[in-house]
Write a protein that holds these residues in place. Structure first.
Motif, mmCIF file in Angstrom:
data_model
loop_
_atom_site.group_PDB
_atom_site.id
_atom_site.type_symbol
_atom_site.label_atom_id
_atom_site.label_comp_id
_atom_site.label_asym_id
_atom_site.label_seq_id
_atom_site.Cartn_x
_atom_site.Cartn_y
_atom_site.Cartn_z
ATOM 1 N N PRO A 59 0.835 -1.215 0.000
ATOM 2 C CA PRO A 59 0.000 0.000 0.000
ATOM 3 C C PRO A 59 0.866 1.259 0.000
ATOM 4 N N GLY A 60 0.423 2.244 -0.757
ATOM 5 C CA GLY A 60 1.146 3.508 -0.785
ATOM 6 C C GLY A 60 2.331 3.527 -1.730
ATOM 7 N N SER A 61 2.513 2.486 -2.530
ATOM 8 C CA SER A 61 3.617 2.469 -3.490
ATOM 9 C C SER A 61 3.275 3.401 -4.643
ATOM 10 N N ALA A 62 3.969 4.508 -4.724
ATOM 11 C CA ALA A 62 3.715 5.470 -5.797
ATOM 12 C C ALA A 62 4.008 4.846 -7.156
ATOM 13 N N ARG A 63 4.977 3.950 -7.212
ATOM 14 C CA ARG A 63 5.303 3.276 -8.475
ATOM 15 C C ARG A 63 4.114 2.468 -8.970
ATOM 16 N N TYR A 64 3.474 1.723 -8.087
ATOM 17 C CA TYR A 64 2.321 0.917 -8.477
ATOM 18 C C TYR A 64 1.096 1.802 -8.720
ATOM 19 N N GLU A 65 1.002 2.905 -7.984
ATOM 20 C CA GLU A 65 -0.090 3.851 -8.233
ATOM 21 C C GLU A 65 0.045 4.466 -9.619
ATOM 22 N N ARG A 66 1.271 4.800 -10.021
ATOM 23 C CA ARG A 66 1.478 5.342 -11.370
ATOM 24 C C ARG A 66 1.105 4.310 -12.428
ATOM 25 N N LEU A 67 1.420 3.058 -12.169
ATOM 26 C CA LEU A 67 1.064 1.998 -13.104
ATOM 27 C C LEU A 67 -0.455 1.846 -13.191
ATOM 28 N N LYS A 68 -1.132 1.901 -12.054
ATOM 29 C CA LYS A 68 -2.589 1.820 -12.064
ATOM 30 C C LYS A 68 -3.176 2.998 -12.844
ATOM 31 N N ALA A 69 -2.623 4.180 -12.653
ATOM 32 C CA ALA A 69 -3.101 5.358 -13.380
ATOM 33 C C ALA A 69 -2.898 5.187 -14.882
ATOM 34 N N ARG A 70 -1.797 4.588 -15.269
ATOM 35 C CA ARG A 70 -1.537 4.334 -16.695
ATOM 36 C C ARG A 70 -2.613 3.413 -17.277
ATOM 37 N N ILE A 71 -2.978 2.388 -16.520
ATOM 38 C CA ILE A 71 -4.018 1.466 -16.969
ATOM 39 C C ILE A 71 -5.350 2.205 -17.088
ATOM 40 N N LEU A 72 -5.693 2.968 -16.055
ATOM 41 C CA LEU A 72 -6.959 3.702 -16.078
ATOM 42 C C LEU A 72 -7.009 4.686 -17.241
ATOM 43 N N SER A 73 -5.918 5.367 -17.495
ATOM 44 C CA SER A 73 -5.873 6.312 -18.632
ATOM 45 C C SER A 73 -6.057 5.575 -19.950
ATOM 46 N N THR A 74 -5.414 4.419 -20.078
ATOM 47 C CA THR A 74 -5.547 3.620 -21.296
ATOM 48 C C THR A 74 -6.993 3.190 -21.501
ATOM 49 N N GLU A 75 -7.694 2.948 -20.403
ATOM 50 C CA GLU A 75 -9.114 2.591 -20.468
ATOM 51 C C GLU A 75 -9.999 3.805 -20.757
ATOM 52 N N GLY A 76 -9.406 5.009 -20.710
ATOM 53 C CA GLY A 76 -10.180 6.228 -20.914
ATOM 54 C C GLY A 76 -10.743 6.810 -19.632
ATOM 55 N N ASN A 77 -10.382 6.252 -18.498
ATOM 56 C CA ASN A 77 -10.857 6.737 -17.194
ATOM 57 C C ASN A 77 -9.853 7.750 -16.648
ATOM 58 N N HIS A 78 -9.869 8.941 -17.240
ATOM 59 C CA HIS A 78 -8.879 9.957 -16.867
ATOM 60 C C HIS A 78 -9.120 10.521 -15.473
ATOM 61 N N GLN A 79 -10.366 10.617 -15.052
ATOM 62 C CA GLN A 79 -10.639 11.092 -13.694
ATOM 63 C C GLN A 79 -10.139 10.080 -12.673
ATOM 64 N N GLY A 80 -10.374 8.803 -12.931
ATOM 65 C CA GLY A 80 -9.858 7.765 -12.037
ATOM 66 C C GLY A 80 -8.343 7.797 -11.968
ATOM 67 N N ALA A 81 -7.706 7.996 -13.131
ATOM 68 C CA ALA A 81 -6.249 8.096 -13.168
ATOM 69 C C ALA A 81 -5.771 9.289 -12.355
ATOM 70 N N LEU A 82 -6.459 10.416 -12.499
ATOM 71 C CA LEU A 82 -6.086 11.617 -11.742
ATOM 72 C C LEU A 82 -6.226 11.376 -10.245
ATOM 73 N N ASP A 83 -7.304 10.721 -9.833
ATOM 74 C CA ASP A 83 -7.491 10.426 -8.408
ATOM 75 C C ASP A 83 -6.342 9.585 -7.864
ATOM 76 N N VAL A 84 -5.922 8.577 -8.626
ATOM 77 C CA VAL A 84 -4.813 7.716 -8.195
ATOM 78 C C VAL A 84 -3.507 8.506 -8.186
ATOM 79 N N LEU A 85 -3.313 9.365 -9.177
ATOM 80 C CA LEU A 85 -2.083 10.164 -9.230
ATOM 81 C C LEU A 85 -2.017 11.179 -8.102
ATOM 82 N N ASN A 86 -3.155 11.681 -7.661
ATOM 83 C CA ASN A 86 -3.157 12.567 -6.494
ATOM 84 C C ASN A 86 -2.644 11.823 -5.263
ATOM 85 N N GLN A 87 -2.988 10.558 -5.146
ATOM 86 C CA GLN A 87 -2.453 9.739 -4.052
ATOM 87 C C GLN A 87 -0.948 9.549 -4.228
#
Length: 135
Positions: A59-87
């Motif tokens: 938990p709290g791994s910024a590296r894995y959070e960035r990876l999750k945001a990349r996946i969400l962005s690829t899916e077109g979920n830019h707000q979800g990606a932004l929420d994860v990137l804020n974390q």
């Protein structure tokens, strides 16, 4: 005959190892690597599952959070990606890549000013000068 206890190796101390991973690779790292491989193959659902599991392990791994945001962005979920990137900023606010990814998400959401501020922050961090305040 040898007693059963003598035949069973003692559990290793330290990070959990993935039996299919490389020596010294934690379960979280193996899951994240699997997520990257699935993302590259276009298996976004599988990638998300693996990365979410990696985040449960670390938990709290910024590296894995960035990876999750990349996946969400690829899916077109830019707000979800932004929420994860804020974390991720909260966990690793000195990493320019967090701000670059956040800029891309903000741009996709139509926030050009926010995107520009984040790109400037990324450039200052990459050049060794910290932003005066988080964008």
């Amino acid at each position: 005959t040898t007693p059963a206890a003598a035949q069973t190796p003692a559990p290793a101390s330290g990070p959990a190892l993935d039996p299919n991973g490389s020596p010294g690779q934690t379960a979280a790292e193996a899951l994240a690597q699997s997520g990257v491989e699935k993302l590259e193959r276009g298996d976004l659902g599988g990638a998300r599952i693996d990365v979410d599991a990696a985040l449960l392990q670390a938990p709290g791994s910024a590296r894995y959070e960035r990876l999750k945001a990349r996946i969400l962005s690829t899916e077109g979920n830019h707000q979800g990606a932004l929420d994860v990137l804020n974390q991720a900023v909260a966990h690793d606010g000195r990493n320019p890549e967090v701000y670059r990814q956040r800029a891309a998400s903000l741009m996709a959401l139509g926030d050009d000013r926010g995107a520009a501020r984040n790109m400037q922050a990324a450039e200052r961090l990459a050049n060794g000068t910290a932003p005066t305040s988080p964008p």
